[in-house]
Scaffold this motif. Structure first.
Motif, mmCIF file in Angstrom:
data_model
loop_
_atom_site.group_PDB
_atom_site.id
_atom_site.type_symbol
_atom_site.label_atom_id
_atom_site.label_comp_id
_atom_site.label_asym_id
_atom_site.label_seq_id
_atom_site.Cartn_x
_atom_site.Cartn_y
_atom_site.Cartn_z
ATOM 1 N N LEU A 118 -3.634 11.414 3.775
ATOM 2 C CA LEU A 118 -2.469 11.190 2.926
ATOM 3 C C LEU A 118 -1.232 11.856 3.522
ATOM 4 O O LEU A 118 -0.151 11.258 3.543
ATOM 5 N N GLN A 119 -1.371 13.073 4.020
ATOM 6 C CA GLN A 119 -0.222 13.767 4.620
ATOM 7 C C GLN A 119 0.341 12.983 5.801
ATOM 8 O O GLN A 119 1.559 12.884 5.959
ATOM 9 N N ARG A 120 -0.543 12.390 6.621
ATOM 10 C CA ARG A 120 -0.069 11.589 7.759
ATOM 11 C C ARG A 120 0.690 10.355 7.269
ATOM 12 O O ARG A 120 1.735 10.018 7.809
ATOM 13 N N ILE A 121 0.178 9.712 6.221
ATOM 14 C CA ILE A 121 0.843 8.522 5.676
ATOM 15 C C ILE A 121 2.213 8.892 5.110
ATOM 16 O O ILE A 121 3.212 8.198 5.346
ATOM 17 N N LEU A 122 2.282 10.015 4.374
ATOM 18 C CA LEU A 122 3.544 10.443 3.765
ATOM 19 C C LEU A 122 4.572 10.854 4.806
ATOM 20 O O LEU A 122 5.779 10.747 4.569
ATOM 21 N N ALA A 123 4.127 11.302 5.966
ATOM 22 C CA ALA A 123 5.038 11.759 7.016
ATOM 23 C C ALA A 123 5.686 10.584 7.750
ATOM 24 O O ALA A 123 6.733 10.735 8.374
ATOM 25 N N LYS A 124 5.073 9.400 7.668
ATOM 26 C CA LYS A 124 5.600 8.225 8.366
ATOM 27 C C LYS A 124 6.690 7.545 7.557
ATOM 28 O O LYS A 124 6.771 7.701 6.347
ATOM 29 N N ARG B 160 4.686 15.120 -6.682
ATOM 30 C CA ARG B 160 4.687 15.382 -5.233
ATOM 31 C C ARG B 160 3.635 16.408 -4.815
ATOM 32 O O ARG B 160 3.818 17.147 -3.861
ATOM 33 N N ASN B 161 2.534 16.439 -5.521
ATOM 34 C CA ASN B 161 1.418 17.312 -5.193
ATOM 35 C C ASN B 161 0.443 16.514 -4.327
ATOM 36 O O ASN B 161 -0.227 15.601 -4.801
ATOM 37 N N ARG C 157 0.842 -1.202 0.000
ATOM 38 C CA ARG C 157 0.000 0.000 0.000
ATOM 39 C C ARG C 157 0.877 1.252 0.000
ATOM 40 O O ARG C 157 0.648 2.190 -0.772
ATOM 41 N N TRP C 158 1.903 1.272 0.865
ATOM 42 C CA TRP C 158 2.781 2.428 0.969
ATOM 43 C C TRP C 158 3.515 2.662 -0.349
ATOM 44 O O TRP C 158 3.619 3.798 -0.811
ATOM 45 N N GLU C 159 4.010 1.585 -0.979
ATOM 46 C CA GLU C 159 4.710 1.704 -2.266
ATOM 47 C C GLU C 159 3.784 2.302 -3.326
ATOM 48 O O GLU C 159 4.186 3.159 -4.101
#
Length: 183
Positions: A173-179, A157-158, A144-146
């Motif tokens: 999405l922002q929380r997922i990208l921050a991890k 990267r928008n 999922r992350w990939e």
């Protein structure tokens, strides 16, 4: 697998086509250790040139290359050497592209990151026998992350555009990208 010799037949030629230079070098070394005679290409143009001039017995072709679609290399190779065993690799796993790859002559289809043993198993699988499942497949969270990372990169990267395409709330999405990436 490291200790037993592989039955590659008399023609051990292998073409690797990928535009990720670091991955290409690592895979080439790993395949040489397994007895293949490796030739590499970093683009569709270079891959088709090798497939036309010196069609190999085996090929591993990335689906998306900077200068086009790896399926063009598969088609060229299939025309020049119908008995070639071809594995298509991609970081963009999708049923439609898997079907397209197999229809035009790929032997198998693997999602990145595939290790050398998975690739060898796919190249050497005969008949309808499926290769054994990978020893340590990616977790569902990692897959999922990939996928999210790929779409994020495709959207330059928008975050808002990526969230829209994934049908996901922007803050989620922002929380997922921050991890960090899951294992």
């Amino acid at each position: 697998m490291d200790n037993e010799p592989l039955d590659l037949g008399t023609d051990k030629s292998l073409l690797l086509v990928d535009d990720d230079e670091a991955f290409l070098k690592r895979l080439a070394r790993a395949m040489e250790k397994r007895g293949f005679e490796v030739e590499t290409a970093g683009s569709v143009v270079a891959g088709r040139a090798i497939a036309t001039g010196r069609p190999p017995a085996y090929a591993v072709v990335d689906l998306r290359l900077e200068d086009g679609n790896g399926l063009d290399v598969v088609e060229t190779l299939r025309e020049r050497r119908p008995d070639s065993r071809i594995v298509v690799l991609t970081g963009y796993g999708a049923i439609a592209t898997a079907v397209a790859a197999v229809k035009i002559g790929a032997t198998d289809y693997l999602s990145k990151p595939a290790d050398a043993d998975d690739i060898v198993n796919a190249l050497l699988a005969r008949g309808d026998a499926l290769p054994p499942p990978p020893e340590n497949p990616m977790s569902a969270d990692r897959v999922r992350w990939e996928h999210i990372q790929r779409v994020y990169e495709m959207c330059d990267r928008n975050v808002s555009e990526t969230a829209r395409r994934l049908n996901m709330h922007r803050r989620t999405l922002q929380r997922i990208l921050a991890k960090r990436s899951p294992k």
